[in-house]
Design a protein around this motif. Structure first.
Motif, PDB file in Angstrom:
ATOM      1  N   THR A 299       0.835  -1.207   0.000  1.00 40.40           N
ATOM      2  CA  THR A 299       0.000   0.000   0.000  1.00 40.40           C
ATOM      3  C   THR A 299       0.871   1.259   0.000  1.00 40.40           C
ATOM      4  OG1 THR A 299      -1.688  -1.264   1.158  1.00 40.40           O
ATOM      5  CG2 THR A 299      -1.942   1.121   1.189  1.00 40.40           C
TER       6      THR A 299
ATOM      7  N   THR B  55      -4.465  -3.810   4.886  1.00 42.16           N
ATOM      8  CA  THR B  55      -5.411  -3.743   3.767  1.00 42.16           C
ATOM      9  C   THR B  55      -6.372  -4.916   3.867  1.00 42.16           C
ATOM     10  OG1 THR B  55      -3.691  -2.731   2.434  1.00 42.16           O
ATOM     11  CG2 THR B  55      -5.572  -3.619   1.236  1.00 42.16           C
TER      12      THR B  55
ATOM     13  N   ASP C 259      -4.457  -3.283  -5.320  1.00 41.58           N
ATOM     14  CA  ASP C 259      -3.792  -3.539  -4.037  1.00 41.58           C
ATOM     15  C   ASP C 259      -4.535  -4.730  -3.424  1.00 41.58           C
ATOM     16  OD1 ASP C 259      -2.196  -3.281  -1.831  1.00 41.58           O
ATOM     17  OD2 ASP C 259      -3.291  -1.606  -0.956  1.00 41.58           O
TER      18      ASP C 259
HETATM   19 MG   LIG Z   1      -1.720  -2.876   2.458  1.00 40.90          MG
END
Ligand SMILES: [Mg+2]
Ligand SMILES: Nc1nc2c(ncn2[C@@H]2O[C@H](COP(=O)(O)OP(=O)(O)OP(=O)(O)O)[C@@H](O)[C@H]2O)c(=O)[nH]1
Ligand SMILES: [Zn+2]
Length: 305
Positions: free
Chosen positions: A185, A213, A229
């Motif tokens: 990220t 995430t 992502d």
């Molecule tokens: Mg992440």
């Protein structure tokens, strides 16, 4: 305002029974092309069969409320499982050289799982500011022998990020995969200005990432280029057809396809097989052998014609 026409779009996010779809269609001067969509009930595909990265046809378009219905699914080119993402053109395996420490067996498993998709695979080594230049060069040399030109990133050197960004802009849909805490990220935030997605430091106790995430989401880098992502995960199981495995190692693939070596048996697994002509003198051979042996399959080589 309701529009009668049908729009084509791209699923950029999925949550519960809703999908966020970016429409390819331009209308008025409205810059927000995202629609919150549900799947048409009568359609004979179920919710779980539409994934981030899928192209869909939208109907019942409400341009004021930004709502629409997913009418049908455009045939997809490929589907990555765990995490589920469709139509990937490039996979970037992201691993850190420190914090968390580089684990070669894990890098190998990520690369093999990526190669299985049959798309271009790249290796990115993050946190090179935490090792010496000498160590970095050694790692680049090591991975070159594995068949990969590793991209090395260092938080203190924006040049490498810029180069990677230029490369990513040329790709249609790239995905970042790798363990938690390696900086996927962070990388995305540097590549897409103003994004500011949440990142978190690696746990000092367990020296692992904190699974920051949680969702799979597609981000637009330019009008024709996207990046996904993904939540970090430590791959435990690999499901691969044992006969496919030799093709997933560039060191083996090159010998067989480019140099044209022939073993006595067609589909030779290159494990002590009688009449095997593979040069087994490469670093990952041990990993390869272990992987073959771990697949408990009753495989019988086929004699060459
Ligand atoms: Mg992440
Ligand atoms: N020293 C150093 N730290 C970095 C670098 N890249 C990322 N980090 C740090 O690593 C930590 C984890 O980064 P994230 O971007 O959250 O990692 P992630 O891979 O997205 O992790 P998950 O979302 O859990 O999968 C953060 O504290 C970052 O600041 C780097 O190049 N050098
Ligand atoms: Zn062989």
């Amino acid at each position: 305002m309701k529009v009668e026409k049908k729009y084509k779009g791209l699923v950029i996010k999925k949550f519960n029974e809703f999908f966020l779809v970016e429409s390819y269609q331009k209308y008025n001067s409205d810059s927000n092309k995202n629609f919150l969509c549900k799947i048409r009930k009568s359609v004979n595909f179920r919710n779980q069969l539409v994934f981030v990265g899928d192209e869909v046809i939208l109907s019942q378009i409400d341009t004021t409320r930004k709502r629409a219905i997913i009418e049908s699914l455009v045939k997809r080119k490929n589907l990555l499982e765990r995490p589920s993402v469709a139509n990937i053109s490039n996979i970037y395996v992201i691993c850190s050289v420190q914090e968390p420490k580089l684990n070669l067996s894990q890098v190998n498993r990520f690369l093999i799982s990526a190669e299985q998709m049959g798309v271009e695979v790249s290796l990115v080594l993050t946190k090179c500011d935490l090792i010496t230049e000498q160590k970095r060069i050694l790692l680049v040399e090591k991975f070159k022998k594995w068949g990969y030109q590793a991209i090395t990133l260092n938080l203190n050197s924006p040049k490498n990020f810029t180069n990677l960004m230029i490369e990513l802009k040329k790709k249609k849909c790239s995905i970042f995969i790798g363990p938690s805490g390696v900086g996927k990220t962070t990388l995305l935030n540097m590549i897409i200005p103003g994004l500011n997605n949440t990142t978190a430091s690696v746990s000092s106790k367990i020296k692992r990432g904190k699974n920051t995430t949680r969702n799979v989401e597609l981000f637009s880098l330019s009008s024709k280029s996207y990046i996904v992502d993904t939540p970090g995960f430590n791959m435990q199981t690999l499901e691969i057809d044992i006969r496919e495995l030799p093709n997933l190692y560039p060191e083996i693939y090159r010998q067989v396809v480019i140099k044209g070596i022939h073993c006595k048996f067609r589909n030779c697994l290159h494990i002590n097989d009688q009449g095997c002509n593979l040069n087994k003198n490469f670093e990952r051979y041990t990993f390869y052998k272990e992987m073959i042996e771990s697949f408990k399959s009753h495989y019988c080589p086929i004699q060459a014609d």
